[in-house]
Design a protein around this motif. Structure first.
Motif, PDB file in Angstrom:
ATOM      1  N   THR A   1       0.847  -1.193   0.000  1.00 22.63           N
ATOM      2  CA  THR A   1       0.000   0.000   0.000  1.00 22.63           C
ATOM      3  C   THR A   1       0.881   1.241   0.000  1.00 22.63           C
ATOM      4  O   THR A   1       1.998   1.229   0.510  1.00 22.63           O
ATOM      5  CB  THR A   1      -0.922   0.037   1.229  1.00 22.63           C
ATOM      6  N   ILE A   2       0.362   2.295  -0.579  1.00 23.54           N
ATOM      7  CA  ILE A   2       1.054   3.578  -0.633  1.00 23.54           C
ATOM      8  C   ILE A   2       0.095   4.620  -0.086  1.00 23.54           C
ATOM      9  O   ILE A   2      -1.087   4.645  -0.442  1.00 23.54           O
ATOM     10  CB  ILE A   2       1.468   3.925  -2.081  1.00 23.54           C
ATOM     11  N   ASP A   3       0.595   5.480   0.795  1.00 24.83           N
ATOM     12  CA  ASP A   3      -0.228   6.545   1.366  1.00 24.83           C
ATOM     13  C   ASP A   3      -0.551   7.543   0.263  1.00 24.83           C
ATOM     14  O   ASP A   3       0.341   8.132  -0.332  1.00 24.83           O
ATOM     15  CB  ASP A   3       0.529   7.228   2.507  1.00 24.83           C
ATOM     16  N   THR A   4      -1.835   7.736  -0.029  1.00 26.73           N
ATOM     17  CA  THR A   4      -2.235   8.610  -1.133  1.00 26.73           C
ATOM     18  C   THR A   4      -2.955   9.865  -0.660  1.00 26.73           C
ATOM     19  O   THR A   4      -3.672  10.481  -1.436  1.00 26.73           O
ATOM     20  CB  THR A   4      -3.136   7.846  -2.121  1.00 26.73           C
ATOM     21  N   THR A   5      -2.745  10.256   0.583  1.00 31.01           N
ATOM     22  CA  THR A   5      -3.390  11.478   1.060  1.00 31.01           C
ATOM     23  C   THR A   5      -2.633  12.703   0.557  1.00 31.01           C
ATOM     24  O   THR A   5      -1.404  12.739   0.556  1.00 31.01           O
ATOM     25  CB  THR A   5      -3.446  11.520   2.605  1.00 31.01           C
ATOM     26  N   VAL A   6      -3.381  13.686   0.095  1.00 33.20           N
ATOM     27  CA  VAL A   6      -2.788  14.931  -0.382  1.00 33.20           C
ATOM     28  C   VAL A   6      -2.493  15.793   0.837  1.00 33.20           C
ATOM     29  O   VAL A   6      -3.369  16.036   1.666  1.00 33.20           O
ATOM     30  CB  VAL A   6      -3.742  15.655  -1.352  1.00 33.20           C
ATOM     31  N   ARG A   7      -1.244  16.224   0.947  1.00 35.51           N
ATOM     32  CA  ARG A   7      -0.832  17.031   2.080  1.00 35.51           C
ATOM     33  C   ARG A   7       0.349  17.907   1.670  1.00 35.51           C
ATOM     34  O   ARG A   7       1.103  17.558   0.760  1.00 35.51           O
ATOM     35  CB  ARG A   7      -0.442  16.147   3.263  1.00 35.51           C
ATOM     36  N   PHE A   8       0.504  19.039   2.323  1.00 32.58           N
ATOM     37  CA  PHE A   8       1.612  19.952   2.038  1.00 32.58           C
ATOM     38  C   PHE A   8       2.825  19.526   2.852  1.00 32.58           C
ATOM     39  O   PHE A   8       2.742  19.330   4.058  1.00 32.58           O
ATOM     40  CB  PHE A   8       1.210  21.387   2.377  1.00 32.58           C
ATOM     41  N   ASP A   9       3.957  19.384   2.173  1.00 34.19           N
ATOM     42  CA  ASP A   9       5.176  18.930   2.833  1.00 34.19           C
ATOM     43  C   ASP A   9       6.339  19.845   2.426  1.00 34.19           C
ATOM     44  O   ASP A   9       7.016  19.588   1.432  1.00 34.19           O
ATOM     45  CB  ASP A   9       5.467  17.480   2.445  1.00 34.19           C
ATOM     46  N   PRO A  10       6.588  20.930   3.186  1.00 35.92           N
ATOM     47  CA  PRO A  10       7.670  21.848   2.816  1.00 35.92           C
ATOM     48  C   PRO A  10       9.062  21.240   2.952  1.00 35.92           C
ATOM     49  O   PRO A  10      10.029  21.782   2.420  1.00 35.92           O
ATOM     50  CB  PRO A  10       7.488  23.025   3.772  1.00 35.92           C
ATOM     51  N   SER A  11       9.186  20.108   3.639  1.00 35.48           N
ATOM     52  CA  SER A  11      10.500  19.482   3.790  1.00 35.48           C
ATOM     53  C   SER A  11      11.022  18.936   2.458  1.00 35.48           C
ATOM     54  O   SER A  11      12.217  18.676   2.331  1.00 35.48           O
ATOM     55  CB  SER A  11      10.457  18.368   4.833  1.00 35.48           C
ATOM     56  N   TYR A  12      10.159  18.775   1.457  1.00 33.99           N
ATOM     57  CA  TYR A  12      10.605  18.284   0.146  1.00 33.99           C
ATOM     58  C   TYR A  12      11.636  19.229  -0.467  1.00 33.99           C
ATOM     59  O   TYR A  12      12.575  18.782  -1.124  1.00 33.99           O
ATOM     60  CB  TYR A  12       9.411  18.121  -0.812  1.00 33.99           C
ATOM     61  N   VAL A  13      11.481  20.513  -0.231  1.00 34.09           N
ATOM     62  CA  VAL A  13      12.398  21.503  -0.819  1.00 34.09           C
ATOM     63  C   VAL A  13      13.812  21.322  -0.278  1.00 34.09           C
ATOM     64  O   VAL A  13      14.783  21.643  -0.957  1.00 34.09           O
ATOM     65  CB  VAL A  13      11.870  22.935  -0.566  1.00 34.09           C
ATOM     66  N   ARG A  14      13.954  20.780   0.936  1.00 39.19           N
ATOM     67  CA  ARG A  14      15.273  20.572   1.532  1.00 39.19           C
ATOM     68  C   ARG A  14      15.911  19.257   1.096  1.00 39.19           C
ATOM     69  O   ARG A  14      17.082  19.020   1.394  1.00 39.19           O
ATOM     70  CB  ARG A  14      15.165  20.650   3.050  1.00 39.19           C
ATOM     71  N   SER A  15      15.168  18.402   0.400  1.00 31.72           N
ATOM     72  CA  SER A  15      15.749  17.157  -0.110  1.00 31.72           C
ATOM     73  C   SER A  15      16.525  17.464  -1.390  1.00 31.72           C
ATOM     74  O   SER A  15      16.370  18.535  -1.993  1.00 31.72           O
ATOM     75  CB  SER A  15      14.640  16.135  -0.393  1.00 31.72           C
ATOM     76  N   LEU A  16      17.371  16.533  -1.816  1.00 28.14           N
ATOM     77  CA  LEU A  16      18.161  16.751  -3.034  1.00 28.14           C
ATOM     78  C   LEU A  16      17.279  16.947  -4.263  1.00 28.14           C
ATOM     79  O   LEU A  16      17.500  17.904  -5.020  1.00 28.14           O
ATOM     80  CB  LEU A  16      19.159  15.609  -3.243  1.00 28.14           C
ATOM     81  N   PRO A  17      16.268  16.103  -4.512  1.00 29.79           N
ATOM     82  CA  PRO A  17      15.408  16.355  -5.678  1.00 29.79           C
ATOM     83  C   PRO A  17      14.685  17.702  -5.599  1.00 29.79           C
ATOM     84  O   PRO A  17      14.547  18.394  -6.612  1.00 29.79           O
ATOM     85  CB  PRO A  17      14.404  15.200  -5.654  1.00 29.79           C
ATOM     86  N   GLY A  18      14.250  18.093  -4.411  1.00 28.94           N
ATOM     87  CA  GLY A  18      13.581  19.378  -4.247  1.00 28.94           C
ATOM     88  C   GLY A  18      14.524  20.543  -4.475  1.00 28.94           C
ATOM     89  O   GLY A  18      14.166  21.536  -5.124  1.00 28.94           O
ATOM     90  N   THR A  19      15.733  20.431  -3.962  1.00 24.46           N
ATOM     91  CA  THR A  19      16.739  21.480  -4.152  1.00 24.46           C
ATOM     92  C   THR A  19      17.090  21.630  -5.632  1.00 24.46           C
ATOM     93  O   THR A  19      17.248  22.748  -6.133  1.00 24.46           O
ATOM     94  CB  THR A  19      18.003  21.163  -3.338  1.00 24.46           C
ATOM     95  N   LEU A  20      17.196  20.508  -6.333  1.00 18.16           N
ATOM     96  CA  LEU A  20      17.486  20.571  -7.769  1.00 18.16           C
ATOM     97  C   LEU A  20      16.354  21.261  -8.528  1.00 18.16           C
ATOM     98  O   LEU A  20      16.603  22.062  -9.439  1.00 18.16           O
ATOM     99  CB  LEU A  20      17.727  19.172  -8.332  1.00 18.16           C
ATOM    100  N   LYS A  21      15.122  20.977  -8.160  1.00 21.20           N
ATOM    101  CA  LYS A  21      13.984  21.629  -8.824  1.00 21.20           C
ATOM    102  C   LYS A  21      13.984  23.136  -8.565  1.00 21.20           C
ATOM    103  O   LYS A  21      13.717  23.923  -9.475  1.00 21.20           O
ATOM    104  CB  LYS A  21      12.671  21.000  -8.380  1.00 21.20           C
ATOM    105  N   VAL A  22      14.268  23.537  -7.335  1.00 22.81           N
ATOM    106  CA  VAL A  22      14.320  24.962  -7.019  1.00 22.81           C
ATOM    107  C   VAL A  22      15.463  25.628  -7.807  1.00 22.81           C
ATOM    108  O   VAL A  22      15.288  26.729  -8.357  1.00 22.81           O
ATOM    109  CB  VAL A  22      14.472  25.189  -5.501  1.00 22.81           C
ATOM    110  N   ALA A  23      16.615  24.970  -7.880  1.00 27.11           N
ATOM    111  CA  ALA A  23      17.737  25.505  -8.655  1.00 27.11           C
ATOM    112  C   ALA A  23      17.359  25.641 -10.130  1.00 27.11           C
ATOM    113  O   ALA A  23      17.694  26.648 -10.781  1.00 27.11           O
ATOM    114  CB  ALA A  23      18.966  24.615  -8.494  1.00 27.11           C
ATOM    115  N   GLN A  24      16.654  24.647 -10.669  1.00 28.45           N
ATOM    116  CA  GLN A  24      16.213  24.716 -12.063  1.00 28.45           C
ATOM    117  C   GLN A  24      15.263  25.886 -12.275  1.00 28.45           C
ATOM    118  O   GLN A  24      15.377  26.614 -13.279  1.00 28.45           O
ATOM    119  CB  GLN A  24      15.530  23.401 -12.466  1.00 28.45           C
ATOM    120  N   LEU A  25      14.342  26.090 -11.331  1.00 26.93           N
ATOM    121  CA  LEU A  25      13.414  27.225 -11.449  1.00 26.93           C
ATOM    122  C   LEU A  25      14.159  28.549 -11.463  1.00 26.93           C
ATOM    123  O   LEU A  25      13.882  29.425 -12.297  1.00 26.93           O
ATOM    124  CB  LEU A  25      12.412  27.205 -10.287  1.00 26.93           C
ATOM    125  N   VAL A  26      15.108  28.705 -10.554  1.00 28.59           N
ATOM    126  CA  VAL A  26      15.862  29.960 -10.459  1.00 28.59           C
ATOM    127  C   VAL A  26      16.685  30.190 -11.731  1.00 28.59           C
ATOM    128  O   VAL A  26      16.691  31.299 -12.293  1.00 28.59           O
ATOM    129  CB  VAL A  26      16.757  29.957  -9.200  1.00 28.59           C
TER     130      VAL A  26
END
Length: 175
Positions: free
Chosen positions: A20-45
């Motif tokens: 099973t995979i948790d499929t609840t929609v929720r806001f998780d600001p800690s994603y930005v501090r992960s490597l994939p999140g940091t790369l996405k923010v760098a790409q946006l900038v």
């Protein structure tokens, strides 16, 4: 003596595994501090900085500048949508889509087209210095997208999930 060897030969044990995979929609600001999140923010900038550089140029209507603007804004909007999908865990809700493969392809394509766009705009550096800055941002964005594609490819080959964790339950039932 093994307990199962004392059972009649018609006895069988079945094991059922449920994932099973948790499929609840929720806001998780800690994603930005992960490597994939940091790369996405760098790409946006980098997308935004490159677009701004080309937009303020006097020759911003040249076909090379238009190509760079298209690449930087296309990358900006697609990456922003992906970032929002990850920030709100919508990726987990859509777990049936092979996200790691899709992102690998997206990042690999954007690596190549950023190479072409940055090269095209660097050929205009004789006209205005702002094109040099745009091409530098473009080449850095190319490297960031390429590194992201590499990481996504490794994760995809390892069979990882794009986001979230699998919860596996194993049940053994004798019959």
């Amino acid at each position: 003596m093994d307990p199962e060897s004392a059972l009649p030969s018609t006895h069988r044990t079945y094991t059922t595994t449920t994932t099973t995979i948790d499929t609840t929609v929720r806001f998780d600001p800690s994603y930005v501090r992960s490597l994939p999140g940091t790369l996405k923010v760098a790409q946006l900038v980098l997308n935004l900085l490159g677009f701004i550089c080309v937009s303020v140029a006097r020759n911003s209507r040249a076909h090379n500048a238009n190509w760079f603007s298209f690449v930087s804004m296309g990358g900006f909007w697609i990456t922003l949508i992906l970032l929002l999908l990850f920030l709100f865990h919508i990726i987990e809700k859509l777990h049936f889509i092979p996200w790691l493969l899709a992102e690998t392809v997206y990042c690999a394509i954007w690596t190549f087209i950023y190479f072409t766009a940055a090269t095209a705009v660097s050929s205009m550096s004789n006209y205005e210095g702002v094109f040099i800055a745009a091409s530098v941002f473009g080449y850095i964005a190319m490297l960031v997208y390429g590194f992201d594609a590499y990481l996504k490819y490794i994760s995809w080959k390892a069979g990882e999930l794009a986001q979230g964790n699998r919860k596996t339950t194993t049940t053994t039932v004798p019959t």
